[in-house]
Design an enzyme around this catalytic site. Structure first.
Site, PDB file in Angstrom:
ATOM      1  N   ARG A 143      44.377  13.339  42.278  1.00  0.00           N
ATOM      2  CA  ARG A 143      44.685  14.530  43.082  1.00  0.00           C
ATOM      3  C   ARG A 143      46.114  14.993  42.804  1.00  0.00           C
ATOM      4  O   ARG A 143      46.404  16.178  42.913  1.00  0.00           O
ATOM      5  CB  ARG A 143      44.532  14.211  44.570  1.00  0.00           C
ATOM      6  CG  ARG A 143      43.123  13.908  45.007  1.00  0.00           C
ATOM      7  CD  ARG A 143      43.009  13.962  46.493  1.00  0.00           C
ATOM      8  NE  ARG A 143      43.625  15.190  46.981  1.00  0.00           N
ATOM      9  CZ  ARG A 143      43.880  15.408  48.271  1.00  0.00           C
ATOM     10  NH1 ARG A 143      43.581  14.513  49.170  1.00  0.00           N
ATOM     11  NH2 ARG A 143      44.424  16.544  48.658  1.00  0.00           N
ATOM     12  N   ASP A 197      56.547  11.077  51.023  1.00  0.00           N
ATOM     13  CA  ASP A 197      55.652  10.939  49.867  1.00  0.00           C
ATOM     14  C   ASP A 197      56.130   9.895  48.874  1.00  0.00           C
ATOM     15  O   ASP A 197      55.407   9.591  47.920  1.00  0.00           O
ATOM     16  CB  ASP A 197      55.493  12.290  49.144  1.00  0.00           C
ATOM     17  CG  ASP A 197      54.728  13.278  49.996  1.00  0.00           C
ATOM     18  OD1 ASP A 197      54.729  14.474  49.658  1.00  0.00           O
ATOM     19  OD2 ASP A 197      54.153  12.871  51.023  1.00  0.00           O
ATOM     20  N   LYS A 249      53.010  19.591  42.122  1.00  0.00           N
ATOM     21  CA  LYS A 249      51.741  19.907  42.807  1.00  0.00           C
ATOM     22  C   LYS A 249      52.027  20.736  44.056  1.00  0.00           C
ATOM     23  O   LYS A 249      51.393  21.776  44.273  1.00  0.00           O
ATOM     24  CB  LYS A 249      51.047  18.606  43.216  1.00  0.00           C
ATOM     25  CG  LYS A 249      49.918  18.778  44.230  1.00  0.00           C
ATOM     26  CD  LYS A 249      49.212  17.494  44.564  1.00  0.00           C
ATOM     27  CE  LYS A 249      49.870  16.713  45.651  1.00  0.00           C
ATOM     28  NZ  LYS A 249      49.538  17.131  47.030  1.00  0.00           N
ATOM     29  N   ASN A 250      52.994  20.301  44.854  1.00  0.00           N
ATOM     30  CA  ASN A 250      53.204  20.938  46.156  1.00  0.00           C
ATOM     31  C   ASN A 250      53.985  22.246  46.082  1.00  0.00           C
ATOM     32  O   ASN A 250      54.232  22.871  47.116  1.00  0.00           O
ATOM     33  CB  ASN A 250      53.865  19.951  47.124  1.00  0.00           C
ATOM     34  CG  ASN A 250      52.895  18.848  47.514  1.00  0.00           C
ATOM     35  OD1 ASN A 250      51.693  18.946  47.259  1.00  0.00           O
ATOM     36  ND2 ASN A 250      53.409  17.781  48.094  1.00  0.00           N
ATOM     37  N   ARG A 263      47.165  15.517  61.141  1.00  0.00           N
ATOM     38  CA  ARG A 263      47.547  16.716  60.382  1.00  0.00           C
ATOM     39  C   ARG A 263      47.155  18.023  61.088  1.00  0.00           C
ATOM     40  O   ARG A 263      46.431  18.849  60.565  1.00  0.00           O
ATOM     41  CB  ARG A 263      46.934  16.698  58.985  1.00  0.00           C
ATOM     42  CG  ARG A 263      47.034  15.419  58.200  1.00  0.00           C
ATOM     43  CD  ARG A 263      48.384  15.114  57.624  1.00  0.00           C
ATOM     44  NE  ARG A 263      48.883  16.048  56.670  1.00  0.00           N
ATOM     45  CZ  ARG A 263      48.667  15.989  55.345  1.00  0.00           C
ATOM     46  NH1 ARG A 263      47.914  15.050  54.873  1.00  0.00           N
ATOM     47  NH2 ARG A 263      49.205  16.884  54.539  1.00  0.00           N
ATOM     48  N   PRO A 264      47.584  18.240  62.330  1.00  0.00           N
ATOM     49  CA  PRO A 264      47.237  19.487  63.026  1.00  0.00           C
ATOM     50  C   PRO A 264      47.857  20.710  62.347  1.00  0.00           C
ATOM     51  O   PRO A 264      48.752  20.578  61.509  1.00  0.00           O
ATOM     52  CB  PRO A 264      47.835  19.295  64.422  1.00  0.00           C
ATOM     53  CG  PRO A 264      48.929  18.307  64.235  1.00  0.00           C
ATOM     54  CD  PRO A 264      48.493  17.399  63.125  1.00  0.00           C
ATOM     55  N   ILE A 265      47.358  21.893  62.706  1.00  0.00           N
ATOM     56  CA  ILE A 265      47.948  23.138  62.162  1.00  0.00           C
ATOM     57  C   ILE A 265      48.355  24.068  63.302  1.00  0.00           C
ATOM     58  O   ILE A 265      48.474  25.283  63.114  1.00  0.00           O
ATOM     59  CB  ILE A 265      46.951  23.857  61.224  1.00  0.00           C
ATOM     60  CG1 ILE A 265      45.640  24.180  61.959  1.00  0.00           C
ATOM     61  CG2 ILE A 265      46.689  23.065  59.950  1.00  0.00           C
ATOM     62  CD1 ILE A 265      44.773  25.206  61.251  1.00  0.00           C
ATOM     63  N   CYS A 292      43.103  13.563  57.908  1.00  0.00           N
ATOM     64  CA  CYS A 292      42.973  12.867  56.624  1.00  0.00           C
ATOM     65  C   CYS A 292      43.431  11.437  56.858  1.00  0.00           C
ATOM     66  O   CYS A 292      43.842  11.063  57.952  1.00  0.00           O
ATOM     67  CB  CYS A 292      43.781  13.579  55.544  1.00  0.00           C
ATOM     68  SG  CYS A 292      45.505  13.157  55.547  1.00  0.00           S
TER      69      CYS A 292
HETATM   70  C1  EPZ Z   1      53.225  18.758  53.108  1.00  0.00           C
HETATM   71  O1  EPZ Z   1      52.132  18.535  53.971  1.00  0.00           O
HETATM   72  C2  EPZ Z   1      52.870  18.091  51.788  1.00  0.00           C
HETATM   73  N1  EPZ Z   1      51.676  18.707  51.235  1.00  0.00           N
HETATM   74  C3  EPZ Z   1      52.628  16.596  52.020  1.00  0.00           C
HETATM   75  O2  EPZ Z   1      52.382  16.005  50.745  1.00  0.00           O
HETATM   76  C4  EPZ Z   1      53.908  15.988  52.602  1.00  0.00           C
HETATM   77  O3  EPZ Z   1      53.685  14.628  52.868  1.00  0.00           O
HETATM   78  C5  EPZ Z   1      54.275  16.732  53.890  1.00  0.00           C
HETATM   79  O4  EPZ Z   1      54.415  18.148  53.616  1.00  0.00           O
HETATM   80  C6  EPZ Z   1      55.587  16.232  54.489  1.00  0.00           C
HETATM   81  O5  EPZ Z   1      56.626  16.383  53.559  1.00  0.00           O
HETATM   82  C7  EPZ Z   1      51.793  19.901  50.591  1.00  0.00           C
HETATM   83  O6  EPZ Z   1      52.876  20.463  50.464  1.00  0.00           O
HETATM   84  C8  EPZ Z   1      50.540  20.487  50.028  1.00  0.00           C
HETATM   85  P1  EPZ Z   1      53.898  19.041  57.458  1.00  0.00           P
HETATM   86  P2  EPZ Z   1      52.052  19.350  55.375  1.00  0.00           P
HETATM   87  O7  EPZ Z   1      53.239  20.224  58.061  1.00  0.00           O
HETATM   88  O8  EPZ Z   1      52.643  20.684  55.222  1.00  0.00           O
HETATM   89  C9  EPZ Z   1      53.153  17.744  61.958  1.00  0.00           C
HETATM   90  C10 EPZ Z   1      51.287  14.641  49.200  1.00  0.00           C
HETATM   91  O9  EPZ Z   1      51.173  13.407  49.131  1.00  0.00           O
HETATM   92  N2  EPZ Z   1      52.579  19.098  62.129  1.00  0.00           N
HETATM   93  O10 EPZ Z   1      55.285  19.188  56.930  1.00  0.00           O
HETATM   94  O11 EPZ Z   1      50.653  19.231  55.860  1.00  0.00           O
HETATM   95  C11 EPZ Z   1      52.328  16.870  61.034  1.00  0.00           C
HETATM   96  O12 EPZ Z   1      51.291  16.219  61.746  1.00  0.00           O
HETATM   97  C12 EPZ Z   1      51.123  15.342  50.526  1.00  0.00           C
HETATM   98  O13 EPZ Z   1      51.563  15.397  48.221  1.00  0.00           O
HETATM   99  C13 EPZ Z   1      52.159  19.500  63.382  1.00  0.00           C
HETATM  100  O14 EPZ Z   1      52.234  18.747  64.363  1.00  0.00           O
HETATM  101  O15 EPZ Z   1      52.983  18.456  56.302  1.00  0.00           O
HETATM  102  C14 EPZ Z   1      53.341  15.903  60.497  1.00  0.00           C
HETATM  103  O16 EPZ Z   1      53.530  14.871  61.451  1.00  0.00           O
HETATM  104  C15 EPZ Z   1      50.744  14.378  51.646  1.00  0.00           C
HETATM  105  N3  EPZ Z   1      51.640  20.746  63.540  1.00  0.00           N
HETATM  106  C16 EPZ Z   1      54.629  16.732  60.414  1.00  0.00           C
HETATM  107  O17 EPZ Z   1      54.418  17.863  61.272  1.00  0.00           O
HETATM  108  C17 EPZ Z   1      51.526  21.618  62.488  1.00  0.00           C
HETATM  109  O18 EPZ Z   1      51.054  22.752  62.696  1.00  0.00           O
HETATM  110  C18 EPZ Z   1      54.978  17.248  59.043  1.00  0.00           C
HETATM  111  O19 EPZ Z   1      53.821  17.854  58.524  1.00  0.00           O
HETATM  112  C19 EPZ Z   1      51.952  21.193  61.222  1.00  0.00           C
HETATM  113  C20 EPZ Z   1      52.489  19.940  61.055  1.00  0.00           C
END
Ligand code: EPZ
Length: 417
Positions: free
Chosen positions: A397, A304, A22-23, A121-123, A116
């Site tokens: 999902r 995950d 999926k990812n 989940r900030p960006i 969520c």
């Molecule tokens: C990806 O989410 C995956 N989703 C998630 O899988 C997975 O849990 C996660 O990576 C961690 O491995 C997809 O690939 C579609 P991150 P993502 O940005 O990219 C912080 C599932 O179950 N952060 O790596 O959203 C964030 O809050 C899903 O399949 C910031 O602070 O995760 C988190 O604490 C759930 N600012 C950490 O970084 C940002 O701009 C890692 O998040 C981005 C992230």
């Protein structure tokens, strides 16, 4: 609302295959926005999140056909650069359209994904990176507005690895002027898969899968074909289903190297595993011990698989300390496991699991998020009686035909309205 009924106490045995990841499929589908024409992807899993992505791509003007596990995306000169709230709120990974739209069109209006169940989940890291590349980024009324004549290469350093942040900026950098370095990049296999496809389209990316990725911008990309890598999280979940029932299960069509951390923890706990280049077998066990686990970015133990592994540890002999370092609220499955008679004490980011073989007793429980739903199904496989997992839509999902795959291994599991 649909629920899953799971009969416990049945040993699972046999072979089951992993579907496409999926990812990996999600960023691959969004990467098509970088190049007009026909893109073809094979081994695409049938999941709600994939369907949500297709709705958004169609909204942006793409034409999509889906035969079996093969998807064709035909990308015209886009008519819209807006990813609206009612689409993005259904799937936060929609933010992955931002990088491609900025790279190809220099403009984008993308709804903020919002939080969520598992965290805020900030960006911010995505947006900071685009600003470093010269984009004007404004956030107003729940939307990100991006504008730039042409992105320029930059040296980007993430304060902490972000999977979709790395993917968004890697895609943005493909058509930028000059070279972009992403330092402290995420190293997940799905990022490697995306970069492999971008390079097939004519991008010049190196270092993907390591913490420093180099992208040399090119003028244009052209569509190609790609086979999505197997889903390591689904493969791990199926392996844990065999383990928690004491059976012998082989997960085929997977990539064992993507699951080193899980394999190591299962061996530490006392499981015997057989591994070849595309399958992993967990052998029957007559008991295993609690082990401590800390989640962290790949190649460490994946967040995950944390909930699913916790279910296994409730049946271990002894205590397991599970530490979640990625998301601030990823223990919502704990109270549901406690409803099944598990002995778990949750703290802020740590859960202490006092394992007791045969201790789980069936009860109605509620899935709170995608991986929690898988965790509760695994627990139901081990609980005495029939467990009812409510809000099972979460499972759809991210898991393709889960109950079919588990039934093939001998599970008695079915949906009920
Ligand atoms: C990806 O989410 C995956 N989703 C998630 O899988 C997975 O849990 C996660 O990576 C961690 O491995 C997809 O690939 C579609 P991150 P993502 O940005 O990219 C912080 C599932 O179950 N952060 O790596 O959203 C964030 O809050 C899903 O399949 C910031 O602070 O995760 C988190 O604490 C759930 N600012 C950490 O970084 C940002 O701009 C890692 O998040 C981005 C992230």
């Amino acid at each position: 609302m649909e629920k899953m009924l799971v009969k416990g106490g049945i040993q699972l045995n046999g072979e089951v295959h992993a579907s496409g990841a999926k990812n990996s499929a999600l960023p691959l589908l969004f990467s098509t926005l970088l190049a007009p024409g026909k893109h073809v992807f094979k081994n695409v899993p049938h999941l709600m999140d994939i369907q949500s992505t297709m709705v958004l791509l169609k909204h942006l003007g793409c034409e999509i056909s889906w035969e079996g596990s093969t998807v064709q995306v035909d990308v015209p000169e886009l008519k819209s650069f807006e990813a609206p709230y009612d689409l993005v709120r259904k799937m936060r990974a929609s933010i992955l359209c931002l990088g491609p739209l900025m790279a190809r069109y220099g403009q984008a209006k993308v709804s903020l994904p919002g939080g969520c169940a598992i965290g805020t989940r900030p960006i911010d890291l995505h947006l900071e990176g685009l600003k470093e590349m010269g984009a004007q980024i404004d956030v107003d009324s729940g939307y990100v507005f991006g504008k730039v004549d042409k992105l320029k290469g930059a040296k980007l350093i993430f304060e902490s690895p972000t999977v979709t942040g790395t993917e968004n900026l890697m895609m943005a950098a493909c058509l930028a002027d000059g070279v972009t370095l992403i330092e402290n990049a995420a190293k997940e296999p799905e990022i490697w898969d995306l970069a492999e496809y971008l390079n097939k389209m004519g991008a010049k990316i190196s270092g993907h899968g390591s913490s420093i990725i180099r992208i040399e911008g090119v003028d244009r990309l052209t569509p190609a074909e790609h086979v999505v890598i197997p889903d390591r999280i689904e493969a791990g979940t199926l392996l844990l289903a065999g383990a928690i029932t004491g059976g012998e299960v082989t997960v085929s069509s997977c990539r064992p190297d993507d699951l080193d951390a899980l394999i190591s923890k299962m061996k530490e706990s006392g499981f015997k595993l057989s591994i070849d280049e595309s399958s992993i077998t967990v052998h029957k066990n007559t008991g295993y011990t609690g082990v401590d686990v800390t989640t962290a970015p790949h190649p460490a133990f994946p967040t995950d698989l944390q909930a699913q592994f916790m279910a296994l540890m409730t049946q271990a002999d002894g205590t397991s300390v599970i530490t979640e370092t990625i998301f601030e609220n990823r223990f919502m499955h704990v109270q549901e496991l406690v409803r099944l008679n598990a002995d778990i004490t949750p703290k802020t980011r740590v859960a202490i699991v006092r394992g007791a073989p045969g201790s789980l007793k069936a009860a109605p429980v509620m899935a709170t998020d995608l991986r929690a739903s898988a965790c509760l199904i695994l627990a139901g496989l081990a609980a005495q009686g029939e467990t009812e997992v409510n809000r099972i839509y979460h499972l759809d999902r991210g898991y393709e035909k889960m109950e079919e795959k588990l039934s093939k291994l001998g599970a008695q599991i079915c949906r009920k309205n």
